[in-house]
Scaffold this motif. Structure first.
Motif, PDB file in Angstrom:
ATOM      1  N   LEU A  53     -14.531  35.046 109.118  1.00 20.50           N
ATOM      2  CA  LEU A  53     -14.863  34.112 110.182  1.00 20.50           C
ATOM      3  C   LEU A  53     -15.444  34.888 111.361  1.00 20.50           C
ATOM      4  N   THR A  54     -16.027  34.165 112.296  1.00 17.98           N
ATOM      5  CA  THR A  54     -16.719  34.863 113.387  1.00 17.98           C
ATOM      6  C   THR A  54     -16.298  34.402 114.777  1.00 17.98           C
ATOM      7  N   SER A  55     -15.279  33.540 114.877  1.00 13.38           N
ATOM      8  CA  SER A  55     -14.873  33.068 116.198  1.00 13.38           C
ATOM      9  C   SER A  55     -13.453  32.518 116.146  1.00 13.38           C
ATOM     10  N   MET A  56     -12.842  32.412 117.316  1.00 10.67           N
ATOM     11  CA  MET A  56     -11.527  31.794 117.424  1.00 10.67           C
ATOM     12  C   MET A  56     -11.597  30.326 117.022  1.00 10.67           C
ATOM     13  N   ASN A 237      -0.869  47.394 119.579  1.00  8.67           N
ATOM     14  CA  ASN A 237      -0.307  46.836 118.353  1.00  8.67           C
ATOM     15  C   ASN A 237      -1.435  46.167 117.572  1.00  8.67           C
ATOM     16  N   ILE A 238      -1.930  46.867 116.571  1.00 13.31           N
ATOM     17  CA  ILE A 238      -3.186  46.536 115.900  1.00 13.31           C
ATOM     18  C   ILE A 238      -2.919  45.827 114.574  1.00 13.31           C
ATOM     19  N   CYS A 239      -3.810  44.895 114.230  1.00 15.07           N
ATOM     20  CA  CYS A 239      -3.689  44.080 113.012  1.00 15.07           C
ATOM     21  C   CYS A 239      -4.962  44.251 112.188  1.00 15.07           C
ATOM     22  N   PRO A 240      -5.013  45.236 111.296  1.00 11.57           N
ATOM     23  CA  PRO A 240      -6.271  45.582 110.631  1.00 11.57           C
ATOM     24  C   PRO A 240      -6.924  44.454 109.845  1.00 11.57           C
ATOM     25  N   THR A 241      -6.160  43.762 108.995  1.00  9.69           N
ATOM     26  CA  THR A 241      -6.780  42.716 108.172  1.00  9.69           C
ATOM     27  C   THR A 241      -7.288  41.573 109.035  1.00  9.69           C
ATOM     28  N   SER A 242      -6.541  41.209 110.059  1.00  9.03           N
ATOM     29  CA  SER A 242      -7.001  40.185 110.995  1.00  9.03           C
ATOM     30  C   SER A 242      -8.333  40.591 111.611  1.00  9.03           C
ATOM     31  N   ASN A 243      -8.426  41.849 112.065  1.00 10.28           N
ATOM     32  CA  ASN A 243      -9.674  42.324 112.663  1.00 10.28           C
ATOM     33  C   ASN A 243     -10.832  42.240 111.680  1.00 10.28           C
ATOM     34  N   LEU A 244     -10.553  42.563 110.411  1.00  7.41           N
ATOM     35  CA  LEU A 244     -11.598  42.519 109.387  1.00  7.41           C
ATOM     36  C   LEU A 244     -12.032  41.081 109.101  1.00  7.41           C
ATOM     37  N   SER A 247     -14.074  39.344 111.671  1.00  9.85           N
ATOM     38  CA  SER A 247     -15.358  40.030 111.918  1.00  9.85           C
ATOM     39  C   SER A 247     -15.362  40.849 113.195  1.00  9.85           C
ATOM     40  N   ARG A 248     -14.188  41.389 113.549  1.00  9.23           N
ATOM     41  CA  ARG A 248     -14.130  42.286 114.709  1.00  9.23           C
ATOM     42  C   ARG A 248     -14.404  43.722 114.297  1.00  9.23           C
ATOM     43  N   VAL A 249     -14.298  44.010 113.006  1.00 13.08           N
ATOM     44  CA  VAL A 249     -14.658  45.321 112.462  1.00 13.08           C
ATOM     45  C   VAL A 249     -15.465  45.083 111.190  1.00 13.08           C
ATOM     46  N   GLU A 250     -16.281  46.056 110.831  1.00 14.79           N
ATOM     47  CA  GLU A 250     -17.115  45.924 109.636  1.00 14.79           C
ATOM     48  C   GLU A 250     -16.321  46.180 108.360  1.00 14.79           C
ATOM     49  N   THR A 251     -15.512  47.254 108.362  1.00 15.71           N
ATOM     50  CA  THR A 251     -14.726  47.627 107.195  1.00 15.71           C
ATOM     51  C   THR A 251     -13.415  48.232 107.662  1.00 15.71           C
ATOM     52  N   LEU A 252     -12.436  48.280 106.769  1.00 17.33           N
ATOM     53  CA  LEU A 252     -11.199  48.986 107.104  1.00 17.33           C
ATOM     54  C   LEU A 252     -11.443  50.486 107.212  1.00 17.33           C
ATOM     55  N   ALA A 253     -12.361  51.003 106.433  1.00 18.69           N
ATOM     56  CA  ALA A 253     -12.661  52.437 106.492  1.00 18.69           C
ATOM     57  C   ALA A 253     -13.161  52.852 107.868  1.00 18.69           C
ATOM     58  N   SER A 254     -13.881  51.958 108.533  1.00 20.72           N
ATOM     59  CA  SER A 254     -14.445  52.282 109.857  1.00 20.72           C
ATOM     60  C   SER A 254     -13.648  51.658 110.994  1.00 20.72           C
ATOM     61  N   HIS A 255     -12.426  51.228 110.722  1.00 24.17           N
ATOM     62  CA  HIS A 255     -11.624  50.573 111.759  1.00 24.17           C
ATOM     63  C   HIS A 255     -11.414  51.511 112.942  1.00 24.17           C
ATOM     64  N   PRO A 256     -11.526  51.004 114.175  1.00 23.53           N
ATOM     65  CA  PRO A 256     -11.388  51.861 115.365  1.00 23.53           C
ATOM     66  C   PRO A 256      -9.997  52.451 115.555  1.00 23.53           C
ATOM     67  N   ILE A 257      -9.010  52.052 114.761  1.00 19.06           N
ATOM     68  CA  ILE A 257      -7.712  52.703 114.850  1.00 19.06           C
ATOM     69  C   ILE A 257      -7.856  54.202 114.628  1.00 19.06           C
ATOM     70  N   ARG A 258      -8.852  54.598 113.837  1.00 17.05           N
ATOM     71  CA  ARG A 258      -9.113  56.016 113.592  1.00 17.05           C
ATOM     72  C   ARG A 258      -9.453  56.744 114.903  1.00 17.05           C
ATOM     73  N   LYS A 259     -10.380  56.188 115.646  1.00 16.68           N
ATOM     74  CA  LYS A 259     -10.811  56.808 116.892  1.00 16.68           C
ATOM     75  C   LYS A 259      -9.699  56.775 117.939  1.00 16.68           C
ATOM     76  N   LEU A 260      -8.982  55.662 117.999  1.00 12.51           N
ATOM     77  CA  LEU A 260      -7.879  55.545 118.952  1.00 12.51           C
ATOM     78  C   LEU A 260      -6.790  56.566 118.650  1.00 12.51           C
ATOM     79  N   PHE A 261      -6.419  56.702 117.398  1.00 10.96           N
ATOM     80  CA  PHE A 261      -5.410  57.672 116.986  1.00 10.96           C
ATOM     81  C   PHE A 261      -5.845  59.087 117.360  1.00 10.96           C
ATOM     82  N   ASP A 262      -7.094  59.419 117.066  1.00 10.76           N
ATOM     83  CA  ASP A 262      -7.593  60.769 117.344  1.00 10.76           C
ATOM     84  C   ASP A 262      -7.610  61.085 118.832  1.00 10.76           C
TER      85      ASP A 262
END
Length: 309
Positions: A53-56, A237-244, A247-262
């Motif tokens: 989906l693309t919107s609330m 407090n991040i929700c990966p599948t919800s973000n995917l 349509s807030r992220v393109e893929t789980l592989a590119s999820h911004p949790i990676r950048k935030l963690f780093d």
């Protein structure tokens, strides 16, 4: 750190992952129940979101089509199912509550609270429950305050959250409510940076004096905001599948949790609305591992982030 948890991830053994302590600090009331449990209680066919989906507005329309407006008399069963889901997934901490608006359904803050207490006792008595009060952005401030005050008088709730359309009204409007909650000893959080930008995350943290942010993934677009969050120990407090799926992220592989963690931002992994997205906390850990977003040691650290304040 727990090497056995890491081994379970490397083996991609979901049942083994379920056996380790985990937290779910970001979910929404009875929608935290498993899809099949919700369907059985509502007398509907099980449904899990199977398209992006693309919107609330699209999300709310999907939820209405598949869940409708449940009869208030079913609320005890639905909340009990949410707690039971937490127990089955091996959660040791579960943050869940209801919108203060629920006082209009159940008649009093005591009634709402007793419903939740019974659901906890029946569904997951051995899971640490963190009682949460929620507010909706679309409601008038004066109404929210009128509904909130009886809950605060109980001295039972531990956290406050704000959810809904990030653009419904300026974040500054909620400052008096957050000051009131702080004065009553609540830990403060809000949904920010799911649909808004990085600057909106920092502004909300500063204006509302937040301890945590629900989602907050837009912060990854700004090194300065990420440093601010890391320096001030603000947990996301991040929700990966919800973000995917929204349509807030393109893929789980590119999820911004990676950048935030780093960057040193404290992050946790959560479900948002399991009834809609169909992924438990254990699924979320395994999904990120299989996507190559975070490795087993990093995910173990994220797991531990959720086990303490």
């Amino acid at each position: 750190m727990n090497q056995e948890f890491q081994h379970a991830l490397k083996a991609e053994d979901l049942e083994a992952i379920r056996r380790f302590p985990k937290a779910d600090l970001h979910n929404h009331g009875w929608a935290g129940a498993a899809p099949e449990a919700v369907a059985a209680i509502l007398g509907r066919r099980p449904a899990v979101l199977d398209r992006r989906l693309t919107s609330m507005d699209e999300m709310h329309a999907w939820a209405h089509d598949h869940f409708g407006n449940p009869d208030p008399s079913l609320r005890p069963q639905l909340f009990e199912a949410a707690f039971a889901r937490a127990a089955r997934d091996g959660l040791s901490r579960f943050e869940i509550g209801d919108d203060v608006w629920a006082i209009t359904l159940d008649g009093s803050a005591d009634n709402v609270t007793n419903l939740l207490k019974r659901a906890h006792n029946r569904g997951a008595p051995d899971v640490e429950w963190i009682p949460q009060l929620a507010m909706s952005r679309h409601c008038r401030i004066e109404d929210i305050r009128r509904w909130m005050e009886p809950f605060l008088e109980l001295r039972f709730y531990r956290t406050l959250d704000l959810s809904g359309d990030e653009f419904a009204q300026p974040i500054e409007n909620f400052k008096p409510l957050y000051r009131l909650a702080r004065a009553n000893g609540l830990r403060l959080k809000a949904h920010i940076g799911e649909w808004g930008d990085a600057d909106s995350v920092r502004r909300a943290v500063e204006e509302l004096e937040l301890d945590e942010v629900q989602h907050g993934i837009a912060a990854a677009d700004s090194p300065a905001v990420m440093r601010f969050l890391a320096d001030h120990r603000i947990r996301l407090n991040i929700c990966p599948t919800s973000n995917l799926m929204l349509s807030r992220v393109e893929t789980l592989a590119s999820h911004p949790i990676r950048k935030l963690f780093d960057t040193g931002v404290r992050v946790t992994i959560n479900t948002d609305d399991m009834a809609m997205f169909g992924q438990s906390v254990s699924h979320e850990f395994l999904n990120l591992y299989k996507a190559g977003c975070l490795n087993e040691k990093e995910l173990d650290q994220v797991r531990e982030n959720g086990l303490s304040d």
